[in-house]
Design an enzyme around this catalytic site. Structure first.
Site, PDB file in Angstrom:
ATOM      1  N   TYR A 141      -1.788 -11.548 -10.661  1.00 20.76           N
ATOM      2  CA  TYR A 141      -1.463 -11.461  -9.225  1.00 20.76           C
ATOM      3  C   TYR A 141      -0.028 -11.920  -8.976  1.00 20.76           C
ATOM      4  O   TYR A 141       0.767 -11.207  -8.346  1.00 20.76           O
ATOM      5  CB  TYR A 141      -2.431 -12.310  -8.386  1.00 20.76           C
ATOM      6  CG  TYR A 141      -1.868 -12.622  -7.015  1.00 20.76           C
ATOM      7  CD1 TYR A 141      -1.753 -11.625  -6.050  1.00 20.76           C
ATOM      8  CD2 TYR A 141      -1.388 -13.901  -6.694  1.00 20.76           C
ATOM      9  CE1 TYR A 141      -1.196 -11.889  -4.791  1.00 20.76           C
ATOM     10  CE2 TYR A 141      -0.825 -14.173  -5.454  1.00 20.76           C
ATOM     11  CZ  TYR A 141      -0.734 -13.175  -4.507  1.00 20.76           C
ATOM     12  OH  TYR A 141      -0.165 -13.436  -3.277  1.00 20.76           O
TER      13      TYR A 141
HETATM   14  N1  LIG Z   1      -2.947 -16.194   1.571  1.00 16.02           N
HETATM   15  C1  LIG Z   1      -2.140 -16.781   0.708  1.00 16.02           C
HETATM   16  O1  LIG Z   1      -2.456 -17.861   0.201  1.00 16.02           O
HETATM   17  C2  LIG Z   1      -0.802 -16.164   0.351  1.00 16.02           C
HETATM   18  C3  LIG Z   1       0.156 -16.954  -0.290  1.00 16.02           C
HETATM   19  C4  LIG Z   1       1.383 -16.377  -0.646  1.00 16.02           C
HETATM   20  C5  LIG Z   1       1.635 -15.037  -0.356  1.00 16.02           C
HETATM   21  N2  LIG Z   1       0.668 -14.281   0.264  1.00 16.02           N
HETATM   22  C6  LIG Z   1       0.959 -12.862   0.517  1.00 16.02           C
HETATM   23  O2  LIG Z   1       0.818 -12.623   1.903  1.00 16.02           O
HETATM   24  C7  LIG Z   1       0.360 -11.297   2.131  1.00 16.02           C
HETATM   25  C8  LIG Z   1      -0.812 -11.323   3.085  1.00 16.02           C
HETATM   26  O3  LIG Z   1      -1.848 -12.108   2.527  1.00 16.02           O
HETATM   27  P1  LIG Z   1      -3.151 -12.498   3.360  1.00 16.02           P
HETATM   28  O4  LIG Z   1      -3.537 -13.879   2.961  1.00 16.02           O
HETATM   29  O5  LIG Z   1      -2.954 -12.205   4.794  1.00 16.02           O
HETATM   30  O6  LIG Z   1      -4.217 -11.500   2.706  1.00 16.02           O
HETATM   31  P2  LIG Z   1      -5.230 -10.492   3.437  1.00 16.02           P
HETATM   32  O7  LIG Z   1      -6.110  -9.933   2.375  1.00 16.02           O
HETATM   33  O8  LIG Z   1      -5.863 -11.167   4.595  1.00 16.02           O
HETATM   34  O9  LIG Z   1      -4.239  -9.372   4.003  1.00 16.02           O
HETATM   35  C9  LIG Z   1      -3.781  -8.289   3.258  1.00 16.02           C
HETATM   36  C10 LIG Z   1      -3.917  -7.071   4.153  1.00 16.02           C
HETATM   37  O10 LIG Z   1      -3.369  -5.942   3.486  1.00 16.02           O
HETATM   38  C11 LIG Z   1      -4.260  -4.845   3.619  1.00 16.02           C
HETATM   39  N3  LIG Z   1      -4.003  -3.974   2.467  1.00 16.02           N
HETATM   40  C12 LIG Z   1      -4.122  -4.280   1.151  1.00 16.02           C
HETATM   41  N4  LIG Z   1      -3.738  -3.235   0.389  1.00 16.02           N
HETATM   42  C13 LIG Z   1      -3.369  -2.235   1.244  1.00 16.02           C
HETATM   43  C14 LIG Z   1      -2.851  -0.924   1.063  1.00 16.02           C
HETATM   44  N5  LIG Z   1      -2.666  -0.406  -0.161  1.00 16.02           N
HETATM   45  N6  LIG Z   1      -2.550  -0.196   2.154  1.00 16.02           N
HETATM   46  C15 LIG Z   1      -2.742  -0.708   3.405  1.00 16.02           C
HETATM   47  N7  LIG Z   1      -3.217  -1.936   3.618  1.00 16.02           N
HETATM   48  C16 LIG Z   1      -3.525  -2.704   2.568  1.00 16.02           C
HETATM   49  C17 LIG Z   1      -5.636  -5.475   3.650  1.00 16.02           C
HETATM   50  O11 LIG Z   1      -6.625  -4.654   4.238  1.00 16.02           O
HETATM   51  C18 LIG Z   1      -5.372  -6.742   4.457  1.00 16.02           C
HETATM   52  O12 LIG Z   1      -5.509  -6.503   5.845  1.00 16.02           O
HETATM   53  C19 LIG Z   1       0.044 -10.711   0.741  1.00 16.02           C
HETATM   54  O13 LIG Z   1       1.108  -9.878   0.361  1.00 16.02           O
HETATM   55  C20 LIG Z   1      -0.036 -11.937  -0.153  1.00 16.02           C
HETATM   56  O14 LIG Z   1       0.339 -11.623  -1.480  1.00 16.02           O
HETATM   57  C21 LIG Z   1      -0.537 -14.810   0.630  1.00 16.02           C
END
Ligand SMILES: NC(=O)c1ccc[n+]([C@@H]2O[C@H](COP(=O)([O-])OP(=O)(O)OC[C@H]3O[C@@H](n4cnc5c(N)ncnc54)[C@H](O)[C@@H]3O)[C@@H](O)[C@H]2O)c1
Length: 328
Positions: A141
């Site tokens: 990841y």
């Molecule tokens: N939550 C954490 O701890 C964290 C930490 C660091 C970085 N991030 C990054 O932040 C971003 C958001 O994370 P989050 O916690 O809100 O996760 P989340 O799973 O709640 O949100 C991701 C969203 O992207 C959508 N999605 C995924 N693949 C897709 C695609 N191919 N086309 C269209 N939509 C798509 C999903 O349906 C979801 O709504 C991510 O890129 C993640 O890598 C998250």
């Protein structure tokens, strides 16, 4: 100003959308709902579909020719799943982001904010990192995030698009107005497990008690999700003043909190205290890290405003109403 938020039906993206709306920036949402929730898009222009779907992205730009910038939060984010299914993770996070970037270029999008992660860093001995720290991701990841950053930077170096990579530390909390929060009923991070232990009246198990931290438990830099969202508003507002075609900024609170400290803070906020159990660390666990702040403040004029108690309180409030807002 209008912004396209890919992944805007997810935890962080939907909070960014609310912060944008509150600041007078109009969000347009693109989300496949693979993990996101339709409820989080209510009242906003919403396109259900994949970031790799070129005709769909073309349609969005045709129908919203005034989009000024794109925030790309769309990704799969579960570390153990990425170990079990690296092909699926590279496809979802890297291959689709490459397609998305091509669609954005074709549509003349010149400003891109990418959701990256502090999980790409190798921390120094003092467990602090800054934007210049070595990048050494420890899971598929995290590697997808590092690969995407490098790929988007290569594109921004020669194409008419500028890229800001925001490396998030550990988001906690929910929208303080309780419009959105974590979709999952059973979040697997430490605070999620504390809330579960609190609901079930069982001890919370501290996994890993001999890390080189002040009390032996793992350490994280918890940052309130509303603060993260506010940083995106600041970045959108100041985008054209960014120092170069590619900019990297850490988004953390600047404080390291150990798991034992998190539990103590939890018990200050919660009505019933949660007891602590102890167990060995799990495969893939790390001591953790926190960010040296400075870059975000200098470039974005941003720093975290909410503290860990706010994050815990808002997470508990959200857990209590989650099932009403998100039936099943
Ligand atoms: N939550 C954490 O701890 C964290 C930490 C660091 C970085 N991030 C990054 O932040 C971003 C958001 O994370 P989050 O916690 O809100 O996760 P989340 O799973 O709640 O949100 C991701 C969203 O992207 C959508 N999605 C995924 N693949 C897709 C695609 N191919 N086309 C269209 N939509 C798509 C999903 O349906 C979801 O709504 C991510 O890129 C993640 O890598 C998250």
């Amino acid at each position: 100003m209008k912004v396209l938020i890919a992944g805007g039906a997810g935890y962080i993206g939907s909070t960014i959308a609310s912060a944008c709306s509150d600041a007078g920036i109009s969000p347009v949402i693109l989300d496949s709902l693979v993990t996101g929730r339709r409820e989080f898009t209510a009242g906003r222009p919403f396109y259900q579909g994949d970031i790799a779907d070129g005709p769909l992205v073309d349609r969005i730009f045709a129908e919203h020719s005034d989009i000024d910038a794109v925030v790309h939060c769309a990704a799969l984010i579960v570390v153990p799943d990425s170990v079990a299914d690296p092909v699926g993770y590279y496809r979802a996070n890297v291959a689709k982001s490459l397609e998305f970037a091509a669609h954005l270029l074709r549509n003349g999008c010149g400003r891109l904010i990418f959701s990256s992660s502090a999980a790409i860093y190798r921390a120094g001995q003092d467990l602090t990192v800054d934007e210049g720290s070595p990048v050494d991701p420890q899971s598929p990841y995290a590697r997808t995030k590092a690969v995407c950053e490098a790929m988007l930077a290569d594109i921004a170096a020669s194409k008419p698009i500028r890229m800001l990579s925001l490396r998030y530390f550990n988001p906690v909390g929910a929208d303080p107005k309780m419009r959105t929060g974590l979709q999952s009923r059973r979040p697997t991070h430490a605070l999620g497990k504390m809330i579960q232990a609190h609901e079930e009246g069982v001890p919370f198990v501290i996994t890993g008690t001999d890390w080189p931290t002040r009390d032996g438990s793992g350490l994280r830099d918890y940052v309130h999700v509303w603060d993260l969202a506010a940083a995106h508003v600041a970045a959108l507002t100041r985008f054209d003043a960014l120092p170069g075609p590619v900019t990297v900024i850490n988004l953390g609170s600047g404080a390291g909190t150990t798991v034992r400290e998190l539990l103590a803070a939890f018990n200050e906020v919660a009505d019933q205290p949660v007891e602590a159990g102890e167990a060995g660390s799990r495969p893939g666990d790390v001591a953790g890290a926190y960010t040296r702040i400075g870059c975000a403040e200098r470039i974005l004029g941003w720093r975290a405003r909410y503290d860990i108690a706010d994050g815990i309180r808002h997470s508990l409030q959200w857990a209590a109403i989650r099932d009403e807002i998100l039936p099943q």
